[in-house]
Write a protein that holds these residues in place. Structure first.
Motif, PDB file in Angstrom:
ATOM      1  N   ASP A  45       0.834  -1.199   0.000  1.00  0.00           N
ATOM      2  CA  ASP A  45       0.000   0.000   0.000  1.00  0.00           C
ATOM      3  C   ASP A  45       0.875   1.258   0.000  1.00  0.00           C
ATOM      4  N   GLY A  46       1.885   1.275   0.864  1.00  0.00           N
ATOM      5  CA  GLY A  46       2.779   2.420   0.939  1.00  0.00           C
ATOM      6  C   GLY A  46       3.584   2.617  -0.336  1.00  0.00           C
ATOM      7  N   THR A  47       4.011   1.512  -0.950  1.00  0.00           N
ATOM      8  CA  THR A  47       4.783   1.592  -2.186  1.00  0.00           C
ATOM      9  C   THR A  47       3.946   2.163  -3.323  1.00  0.00           C
ATOM     10  N   ILE A  48       2.697   1.704  -3.427  1.00  0.00           N
ATOM     11  CA  ILE A  48       1.804   2.213  -4.465  1.00  0.00           C
ATOM     12  C   ILE A  48       1.557   3.706  -4.278  1.00  0.00           C
ATOM     13  N   VAL A  49       1.324   4.115  -3.035  1.00  0.00           N
ATOM     14  CA  VAL A  49       1.108   5.534  -2.744  1.00  0.00           C
ATOM     15  C   VAL A  49       2.349   6.351  -3.122  1.00  0.00           C
ATOM     16  N   LEU A  50       3.519   5.860  -2.755  1.00  0.00           N
ATOM     17  CA  LEU A  50       4.762   6.571  -3.035  1.00  0.00           C
ATOM     18  C   LEU A  50       4.994   6.724  -4.537  1.00  0.00           C
ATOM     19  N   VAL A  51       4.854   5.617  -5.272  1.00  0.00           N
ATOM     20  CA  VAL A  51       5.102   5.649  -6.719  1.00  0.00           C
ATOM     21  C   VAL A  51       4.103   6.564  -7.420  1.00  0.00           C
ATOM     22  N   ALA A  52       2.809   6.431  -7.062  1.00  0.00           N
ATOM     23  CA  ALA A  52       1.780   7.268  -7.688  1.00  0.00           C
ATOM     24  C   ALA A  52       2.018   8.748  -7.401  1.00  0.00           C
ATOM     25  N   ALA A  53       2.366   9.073  -6.140  1.00  0.00           N
ATOM     26  CA  ALA A  53       2.616  10.465  -5.771  1.00  0.00           C
ATOM     27  C   ALA A  53       3.828  11.024  -6.513  1.00  0.00           C
ATOM     28  N   LEU A  54       4.887  10.219  -6.638  1.00  0.00           N
ATOM     29  CA  LEU A  54       6.082  10.659  -7.351  1.00  0.00           C
ATOM     30  C   LEU A  54       5.799  10.909  -8.832  1.00  0.00           C
ATOM     31  N   LEU A  55       5.074   9.991  -9.465  1.00  0.00           N
ATOM     32  CA  LEU A  55       4.764  10.139 -10.887  1.00  0.00           C
ATOM     33  C   LEU A  55       3.919  11.384 -11.140  1.00  0.00           C
ATOM     34  N   LEU A  56       2.912  11.590 -10.300  1.00  0.00           N
ATOM     35  CA  LEU A  56       2.074  12.781 -10.449  1.00  0.00           C
ATOM     36  C   LEU A  56       2.877  14.052 -10.165  1.00  0.00           C
ATOM     37  N   GLY A  57       3.746  13.987  -9.145  1.00  0.00           N
ATOM     38  CA  GLY A  57       4.578  15.135  -8.818  1.00  0.00           C
ATOM     39  C   GLY A  57       5.510  15.502  -9.964  1.00  0.00           C
ATOM     40  N   ILE A  58       6.132  14.490 -10.565  1.00  0.00           N
ATOM     41  CA  ILE A  58       7.024  14.737 -11.702  1.00  0.00           C
ATOM     42  C   ILE A  58       6.249  15.333 -12.871  1.00  0.00           C
ATOM     43  N   PHE A  59       5.066  14.789 -13.138  1.00  0.00           N
ATOM     44  CA  PHE A  59       4.248  15.277 -14.249  1.00  0.00           C
ATOM     45  C   PHE A  59       3.924  16.764 -14.093  1.00  0.00           C
ATOM     46  N   PHE A  60       3.395  17.145 -12.925  1.00  0.00           N
ATOM     47  CA  PHE A  60       2.993  18.538 -12.727  1.00  0.00           C
ATOM     48  C   PHE A  60       4.195  19.484 -12.661  1.00  0.00           C
TER      49      PHE A  60
END
Length: 217
Positions: free
Chosen positions: A81-96
């Motif tokens: 759960d934590g890994t999915i949250v981390l990866v998703a947050a990083l990808l969205l952060g990089i995108f924006f």
């Protein structure tokens, strides 16, 4: 009078150029908002899992007494759960962040961003290893406040390379993590507030303060 105004304008431009060369200013407020939403979704998934296993918000210490397959299942779920949250947050952060950098006509990968990443990485890597040790020695409930504390330390460390608002977020995360050390029955709640609600508030403030007017141009 006109000459004085020109000198003042020149100094302002020089100061702006120096700030841009020494600070990473492409962080997007939408990165914070998206990370907060993802964190709340992850916390919601963990809450449902804990409820199904009869580990309510008031009984996290029972996780430390789980043995055998039950403990392995819980640990595996929390890590996933934590890994999915981390990866998703990083990808969205990089995108924006990349999108904002392109809008400003700036590269997001430069010497300043490299220094920022290094300043963030040291506390985060140390915190990650520390949390793995807590899990190894069956102190799962302590990992929630530990992630908040080390994340806050990382933000404070990296804040000197970006806007001051990041330092305020970091201090808030540290204070919340310290509170969670003694408020153990609500570890998941404080985690959701720290990574979810605080990120959304921070991202919204950042957007209104630095990006709203820029997008209107």
């Amino acid at each position: 009078m006109s000459e004085s105004h020109e000198h003042l304008q020149t100094l302002t431009e020089i100061r702006s150029l120096m700030e841009r060369s020494s600070k990473f200013l492409s962080l997007s407020g939408l990165s914070g908002v998206s990370a907060g939403i993802v964190a709340l979704l992850g916390a919601g998934a963990a809450y449902v899992k804990l409820q199904n296993d009869h580990l309510t918000l008031l009984s996290y210490e029972r996780m430390s007494r789980l043995n055998g397959p039950d403990r392995r299942e819980m640990v595996d779920f929390l890590i996933l759960d934590g890994t999915i949250v981390l990866v998703a947050a990083l990808l969205l952060g990089i995108f924006f962040t990349v999108r904002k950098g392109r809008r400003q006509g700036q590269s997001v990968w430069n010497s300043t961003s490299k220094r920022l990443l290094w300043a963030l990485a040291v506390p985060l890597v140390a915190g990650g290893i520390f949390c793995l040790a807590l899990i190894r020695f069956n102190l799962i409930w302590l990992t929630f406040p530990a992630t908040l504390i080390f994340y806050g330390m990382a933000l404070c460390s990296g804040s000197k390379y970006t806007v001051r608002d990041v330092e305020y977020l970091g201090l808030s995360e540290i204070l919340l993590g310290l509170l969670a050390l003694f408020w153990t029955g609500y570890s998941l709640l404080t985690w959701a507030v720290g990574f979810g609600l605080l990120h959304i508030i921070y991202g919204t403030v950042m957007y209104l303060k630095y990006e709203r007017d820029e997008r209107k141009r």
